[in-house]
Design a protein around this motif. Structure first.
Motif, PDB file in Angstrom:
ATOM      1  N   SER A 169      -3.903 -28.567  -0.675  1.00 14.62           N
ATOM      2  CA  SER A 169      -3.119 -29.335  -1.647  1.00 14.62           C
ATOM      3  C   SER A 169      -2.863 -30.769  -1.202  1.00 14.62           C
ATOM      4  O   SER A 169      -2.617 -31.636  -2.042  1.00 14.62           O
ATOM      5  CB  SER A 169      -1.779 -28.631  -1.906  1.00 14.62           C
ATOM      6  OG  SER A 169      -1.989 -27.341  -2.436  1.00 14.62           O
ATOM      7  N   LEU A 170      -2.944 -31.032   0.088  1.00 14.37           N
ATOM      8  CA  LEU A 170      -2.719 -32.392   0.591  1.00 14.37           C
ATOM      9  C   LEU A 170      -3.673 -33.391  -0.050  1.00 14.37           C
ATOM     10  O   LEU A 170      -3.252 -34.468  -0.491  1.00 14.37           O
ATOM     11  CB  LEU A 170      -2.881 -32.446   2.110  1.00 14.37           C
ATOM     12  CG  LEU A 170      -1.840 -31.742   2.954  1.00 14.37           C
ATOM     13  CD1 LEU A 170      -2.281 -31.710   4.413  1.00 14.37           C
ATOM     14  CD2 LEU A 170      -0.484 -32.407   2.822  1.00 14.37           C
ATOM     15  N   ASP A 171      -4.950 -33.044  -0.092  1.00 13.91           N
ATOM     16  CA  ASP A 171      -5.941 -33.953  -0.679  1.00 13.91           C
ATOM     17  C   ASP A 171      -5.705 -34.124  -2.174  1.00 13.91           C
ATOM     18  O   ASP A 171      -5.748 -35.236  -2.691  1.00 13.91           O
ATOM     19  CB  ASP A 171      -7.364 -33.449  -0.432  1.00 13.91           C
ATOM     20  CG  ASP A 171      -7.796 -33.605   1.013  1.00 13.91           C
ATOM     21  OD1 ASP A 171      -7.239 -34.484   1.709  1.00 13.91           O
ATOM     22  OD2 ASP A 171      -8.674 -32.850   1.450  1.00 13.91           O
ATOM     23  N   GLU A 172      -5.460 -33.027  -2.854  1.00 11.87           N
ATOM     24  CA  GLU A 172      -5.245 -33.088  -4.301  1.00 11.87           C
ATOM     25  C   GLU A 172      -4.013 -33.913  -4.650  1.00 11.87           C
ATOM     26  O   GLU A 172      -3.973 -34.551  -5.699  1.00 11.87           O
ATOM     27  CB  GLU A 172      -5.118 -31.678  -4.874  1.00 11.87           C
ATOM     28  CG  GLU A 172      -6.405 -30.899  -4.798  1.00 11.87           C
ATOM     29  CD  GLU A 172      -6.238 -29.460  -5.248  1.00 11.87           C
ATOM     30  OE1 GLU A 172      -5.453 -29.208  -6.178  1.00 11.87           O
ATOM     31  OE2 GLU A 172      -6.902 -28.591  -4.662  1.00 11.87           O
ATOM     32  N   ALA A 173      -3.013 -33.892  -3.778  1.00  5.59           N
ATOM     33  CA  ALA A 173      -1.785 -34.665  -4.013  1.00  5.59           C
ATOM     34  C   ALA A 173      -1.948 -36.128  -3.621  1.00  5.59           C
ATOM     35  O   ALA A 173      -1.060 -36.936  -3.865  1.00  5.59           O
ATOM     36  CB  ALA A 173      -0.624 -34.045  -3.242  1.00  5.59           C
ATOM     37  N   GLY A 174      -3.084 -36.469  -2.997  1.00  2.00           N
ATOM     38  CA  GLY A 174      -3.332 -37.846  -2.619  1.00  2.00           C
ATOM     39  C   GLY A 174      -2.548 -38.308  -1.401  1.00  2.00           C
ATOM     40  O   GLY A 174      -2.300 -39.499  -1.241  1.00  2.00           O
ATOM     41  N   LEU A 175      -2.184 -37.369  -0.526  1.00  2.00           N
ATOM     42  CA  LEU A 175      -1.471 -37.757   0.682  1.00  2.00           C
ATOM     43  C   LEU A 175      -2.433 -38.375   1.690  1.00  2.00           C
ATOM     44  O   LEU A 175      -3.628 -38.140   1.623  1.00  2.00           O
ATOM     45  CB  LEU A 175      -0.735 -36.552   1.283  1.00  2.00           C
ATOM     46  CG  LEU A 175       0.717 -36.436   0.779  1.00  2.00           C
ATOM     47  CD1 LEU A 175       0.780 -36.074  -0.681  1.00  2.00           C
ATOM     48  CD2 LEU A 175       1.491 -35.465   1.613  1.00  2.00           C
ATOM     49  N   PRO A 176      -1.910 -39.152   2.630  1.00  2.00           N
ATOM     50  CA  PRO A 176      -2.769 -39.842   3.598  1.00  2.00           C
ATOM     51  C   PRO A 176      -3.699 -38.870   4.331  1.00  2.00           C
ATOM     52  O   PRO A 176      -3.332 -37.729   4.604  1.00  2.00           O
ATOM     53  CB  PRO A 176      -1.765 -40.477   4.564  1.00  2.00           C
ATOM     54  CG  PRO A 176      -0.515 -40.652   3.763  1.00  2.00           C
ATOM     55  CD  PRO A 176      -0.486 -39.469   2.837  1.00  2.00           C
ATOM     56  N   LYS A 177      -4.880 -39.379   4.649  1.00  2.00           N
ATOM     57  CA  LYS A 177      -5.903 -38.539   5.288  1.00  2.00           C
ATOM     58  C   LYS A 177      -6.091 -38.860   6.761  1.00  2.00           C
ATOM     59  O   LYS A 177      -6.953 -38.274   7.401  1.00  2.00           O
ATOM     60  CB  LYS A 177      -7.232 -38.708   4.563  1.00  2.00           C
ATOM     61  CG  LYS A 177      -7.196 -38.197   3.143  1.00  2.00           C
ATOM     62  CD  LYS A 177      -8.537 -38.311   2.479  1.00  2.00           C
ATOM     63  CE  LYS A 177      -8.438 -37.762   1.057  1.00  2.00           C
ATOM     64  NZ  LYS A 177      -9.695 -37.562   0.426  1.00  2.00           N
ATOM     65  N   ASP A 178      -5.299 -39.787   7.305  1.00  2.00           N
ATOM     66  CA  ASP A 178      -5.499 -40.149   8.702  1.00  2.00           C
ATOM     67  C   ASP A 178      -5.238 -38.953   9.612  1.00  2.00           C
ATOM     68  O   ASP A 178      -4.389 -38.110   9.338  1.00  2.00           O
ATOM     69  CB  ASP A 178      -4.626 -41.346   9.088  1.00  2.00           C
ATOM     70  CG  ASP A 178      -3.161 -41.107   8.849  1.00  2.00           C
ATOM     71  OD1 ASP A 178      -2.444 -40.785   9.815  1.00  2.00           O
ATOM     72  OD2 ASP A 178      -2.720 -41.224   7.680  1.00  2.00           O
ATOM     73  N   GLU A 179      -5.978 -38.902  10.693  1.00  2.00           N
ATOM     74  CA  GLU A 179      -5.948 -37.750  11.592  1.00  2.00           C
ATOM     75  C   GLU A 179      -4.573 -37.492  12.211  1.00  2.00           C
ATOM     76  O   GLU A 179      -4.141 -36.336  12.249  1.00  2.00           O
ATOM     77  CB  GLU A 179      -7.025 -37.922  12.675  1.00  2.00           C
ATOM     78  CG  GLU A 179      -7.348 -36.651  13.427  1.00  2.00           C
ATOM     79  CD  GLU A 179      -6.422 -36.414  14.604  1.00  2.00           C
ATOM     80  OE1 GLU A 179      -6.171 -35.242  14.936  1.00  2.00           O
ATOM     81  OE2 GLU A 179      -5.925 -37.397  15.176  1.00  2.00           O
ATOM     82  N   PRO A 180      -3.835 -38.503  12.667  1.00  2.00           N
ATOM     83  CA  PRO A 180      -2.505 -38.201  13.240  1.00  2.00           C
ATOM     84  C   PRO A 180      -1.559 -37.555  12.224  1.00  2.00           C
ATOM     85  O   PRO A 180      -0.823 -36.624  12.555  1.00  2.00           O
ATOM     86  CB  PRO A 180      -1.995 -39.570  13.694  1.00  2.00           C
ATOM     87  CG  PRO A 180      -3.228 -40.380  13.920  1.00  2.00           C
ATOM     88  CD  PRO A 180      -4.207 -39.911  12.873  1.00  2.00           C
ATOM     89  N   PHE A 181      -1.598 -38.030  10.983  1.00  2.00           N
ATOM     90  CA  PHE A 181      -0.734 -37.453   9.950  1.00  2.00           C
ATOM     91  C   PHE A 181      -1.149 -36.012   9.658  1.00  2.00           C
ATOM     92  O   PHE A 181      -0.318 -35.115   9.627  1.00  2.00           O
ATOM     93  CB  PHE A 181      -0.812 -38.294   8.669  1.00  2.00           C
ATOM     94  CG  PHE A 181       0.028 -37.748   7.540  1.00  2.00           C
ATOM     95  CD1 PHE A 181       1.408 -37.825   7.577  1.00  2.00           C
ATOM     96  CD2 PHE A 181      -0.570 -37.158   6.440  1.00  2.00           C
ATOM     97  CE1 PHE A 181       2.185 -37.327   6.529  1.00  2.00           C
ATOM     98  CE2 PHE A 181       0.185 -36.665   5.394  1.00  2.00           C
ATOM     99  CZ  PHE A 181       1.567 -36.748   5.441  1.00  2.00           C
ATOM    100  N   ARG A 182      -2.436 -35.787   9.471  1.00  2.00           N
ATOM    101  CA  ARG A 182      -2.910 -34.443   9.156  1.00  2.00           C
ATOM    102  C   ARG A 182      -2.650 -33.477  10.312  1.00  2.00           C
ATOM    103  O   ARG A 182      -2.326 -32.321  10.096  1.00  2.00           O
ATOM    104  CB  ARG A 182      -4.396 -34.470   8.775  1.00  2.00           C
ATOM    105  CG  ARG A 182      -4.666 -35.188   7.443  1.00  2.00           C
ATOM    106  CD  ARG A 182      -4.004 -34.456   6.276  1.00  2.00           C
ATOM    107  NE  ARG A 182      -4.117 -35.156   5.028  1.00  2.00           N
ATOM    108  CZ  ARG A 182      -4.969 -34.851   4.050  1.00  2.00           C
ATOM    109  NH1 ARG A 182      -5.830 -33.861   4.206  1.00  2.00           N
ATOM    110  NH2 ARG A 182      -4.968 -35.530   2.936  1.00  2.00           N
TER     111      ARG A 182
END
Length: 148
Positions: A93-106
């Motif tokens: 759901s993170l991608d679908e919600a448009g949340l940041p994709k940077d590695e530290p955040f994920r």
């Protein structure tokens, strides 16, 4: 350093994430026993919890309290399969919600979900108070993990 809450996009982004996730959970056959029907305040509560965990407003603690979280999980008997499906759908759901994709955040989100699903599963299977996970307040998650 910017909080996970601000980096994610604040309440609006987290609400979008929780709504997408909750819709998936309601439709998923593995999670259906845990989410049998839409609860009117579930997305709001999930948003409040995630926001507070990530450094946003403490509405979950003020309005509901951590005991609420323990009560709603008690007796659910969450299985390993359900715990994993919850995590998978949430991360999807993170991608679908448009949340940041940077590695530290994920990575921080992944660690938060892994920890949270472990606590929920343990509390869902607790037969006595002593069986509950010792966590009794919303964890404060940062870029380095849980700081409580």
């Amino acid at each position: 350093m910017t909080s996970l809450y601000d980096h994610a996009g604040g309440d609006e982004a987290l609400h979008r994430l929780e709504e997408l996730f909750y819709s998936k959970a309601l439709a998923d056959p593995v999670l259906r026993p845990l989410f049998p029907k839409r609860q009117p305040h579930h997305v709001r509560n999930l948003t409040w919890f995630t926001a507070e965990s990530f450094g946003g407003p403490d509405r979950f603690t003020r309005e509901l309290g951590f005991d609420h979280l323990i009560r709603v999980h008690r007796g659910l008997n969450i299985t390993d399969e359900q715990r994993q499906r919850f995590a998978d759908l949430y991360l999807e759901s993170l991608d679908e919600a448009g949340l940041p994709k940077d590695e530290p955040f994920r990575r921080a989100i992944q660690e938060h979900i892994d920890f949270g699903t472990h606590v929920a599963q343990q509390n869902s299977q607790a037969k006595t108070e002593a069986d509950l996970h010792p966590l009794r307040e919303v964890p404060h998650w940062t870029w380095e993990g849980d700081n409580d």
